[in-house]
Motif scaffolding. Sequence first.
Motif, PDB file in Angstrom:
ATOM      1  N   ASP A 125       2.098   1.693   7.648  1.00  0.00           N
ATOM      2  CA  ASP A 125       1.143   2.588   8.304  1.00  0.00           C
ATOM      3  C   ASP A 125       1.924   3.690   9.015  1.00  0.00           C
ATOM      4  O   ASP A 125       3.099   3.518   9.356  1.00  0.00           O
ATOM      5  CB  ASP A 125       0.280   1.817   9.306  1.00  0.00           C
ATOM      6  N   GLY A 126       1.269   4.825   9.224  1.00  0.00           N
ATOM      7  CA  GLY A 126       1.862   5.930   9.956  1.00  0.00           C
ATOM      8  C   GLY A 126       2.565   6.961   9.095  1.00  0.00           C
ATOM      9  O   GLY A 126       2.796   8.089   9.542  1.00  0.00           O
ATOM     10  N   PHE A 127       2.906   6.615   7.863  1.00  0.00           N
ATOM     11  CA  PHE A 127       3.630   7.546   7.002  1.00  0.00           C
ATOM     12  C   PHE A 127       2.756   8.742   6.626  1.00  0.00           C
ATOM     13  O   PHE A 127       3.247   9.860   6.518  1.00  0.00           O
ATOM     14  CB  PHE A 127       4.121   6.825   5.740  1.00  0.00           C
TER      15      PHE A 127
ATOM     16  N   ASN B 243       0.860  -1.180   0.000  1.00  0.00           N
ATOM     17  CA  ASN B 243       0.000   0.000   0.000  1.00  0.00           C
ATOM     18  C   ASN B 243       0.895   1.227   0.000  1.00  0.00           C
ATOM     19  O   ASN B 243       2.104   1.134   0.231  1.00  0.00           O
ATOM     20  CB  ASN B 243      -0.950  -0.019   1.203  1.00  0.00           C
ATOM     21  N   HIS B 244       0.319   2.369  -0.284  1.00  0.00           N
ATOM     22  CA  HIS B 244       1.108   3.577  -0.571  1.00  0.00           C
ATOM     23  C   HIS B 244       0.560   4.730   0.254  1.00  0.00           C
ATOM     24  O   HIS B 244      -0.654   4.952   0.278  1.00  0.00           O
ATOM     25  CB  HIS B 244       0.974   3.869  -2.066  1.00  0.00           C
ATOM     26  N   GLN B 245       1.464   5.502   0.921  1.00  0.00           N
ATOM     27  CA  GLN B 245       0.983   6.607   1.736  1.00  0.00           C
ATOM     28  C   GLN B 245       1.659   7.936   1.405  1.00  0.00           C
ATOM     29  O   GLN B 245       1.083   8.990   1.619  1.00  0.00           O
ATOM     30  CB  GLN B 245       1.147   6.271   3.222  1.00  0.00           C
ATOM     31  N   THR B 246       2.902   7.909   0.933  1.00  0.00           N
ATOM     32  CA  THR B 246       3.578   9.128   0.469  1.00  0.00           C
ATOM     33  C   THR B 246       4.371   8.780  -0.791  1.00  0.00           C
ATOM     34  O   THR B 246       4.633   7.613  -1.063  1.00  0.00           O
ATOM     35  CB  THR B 246       4.550   9.692   1.528  1.00  0.00           C
TER      36      THR B 246
ATOM     37  N   VAL C 165       5.465  10.005  15.724  1.00  0.00           N
ATOM     38  CA  VAL C 165       4.395   9.177  15.167  1.00  0.00           C
ATOM     39  C   VAL C 165       4.902   7.735  15.065  1.00  0.00           C
ATOM     40  O   VAL C 165       6.033   7.487  14.641  1.00  0.00           O
ATOM     41  CB  VAL C 165       3.975   9.675  13.765  1.00  0.00           C
ATOM     42  N   LEU C 166       4.072   6.811  15.450  1.00  0.00           N
ATOM     43  CA  LEU C 166       4.426   5.403  15.321  1.00  0.00           C
ATOM     44  C   LEU C 166       4.223   4.967  13.874  1.00  0.00           C
ATOM     45  O   LEU C 166       3.118   5.006  13.348  1.00  0.00           O
ATOM     46  CB  LEU C 166       3.545   4.547  16.239  1.00  0.00           C
TER      47      LEU C 166
END
Length: 270
Positions: free
Chosen positions: A190-192, A58-61, A208-209
Amino acid sequence: MPIFKRNPFGHILFVKRWLVRIIGVVSHGRYRRFNELQIEGSEIIRDLPPTNVLFVSNHQTYFADVAAMYHVFNASLKGRVDSLKNIGYIWNPKLNIYYVAASETMKSGMLPKIFAYVGSVSIDRTWRAKGKDVNRQVKMSDISNIKKALDDGWVITFPQGTTKPFKPIRRGTAHIIKTCKPIVIPIVIDGFRRAYDKKGLMIKKRNVLQSMVIKEPLEIDYENDTIDEIVKKIEFGIEQHPSFLKVISAAEYKKQEEELDKQRTFWDMY
């Protein structure tokens, strides 16, 4: 090794090695000081063959996700167990790690161009361009370049093609899997999104965790599994299948975010 030895994409390995070292040193604190990155499954990395491995995540940034994976992969290969302690692992990095990214993104400035040299397999998105929805054919050269990268080493891809959660998996990833028959390793991060801006260059929030879970290879029958079946396996593997989606109120979501940020042991490490 000759100083001007190049990889299959024409990048000089001596230059790439130093870029990975510099970016690694600069970014290390993001996962050890400003925010803590909790890692699970690093032992899986050490058991992988040197080529034809496809990581799906999955992608967050745009960039922080990939930088973290470079850290985790190299630390794991140097014997670190779910840890990024002692940045010495980055001195002699694995140079045949690539990641799939949109050409438009990698041409958007000097820094993205440097990141592209480090290992981007740049492709033209078939569904989005310059902020607008499009519908165009996949370029065969893009598929060829991904295959070239797999033949040379490891490839990271974000099959949703966006940083927005629970978006559909792009079927092109499943086609590549059926064609190239790589070992497919799911990764869940997660968390990014909470820690960085959308590009992943600026720290938005500290303490942030962050987490990265590396899972066992997907069981794929390359000959008999259909594209839809592979897509579903990816969805479950990276925990982006709709069944993982729980609809909650904005207030409850914020409360859960705050509780996640409290679950850190970072300052106890010193």
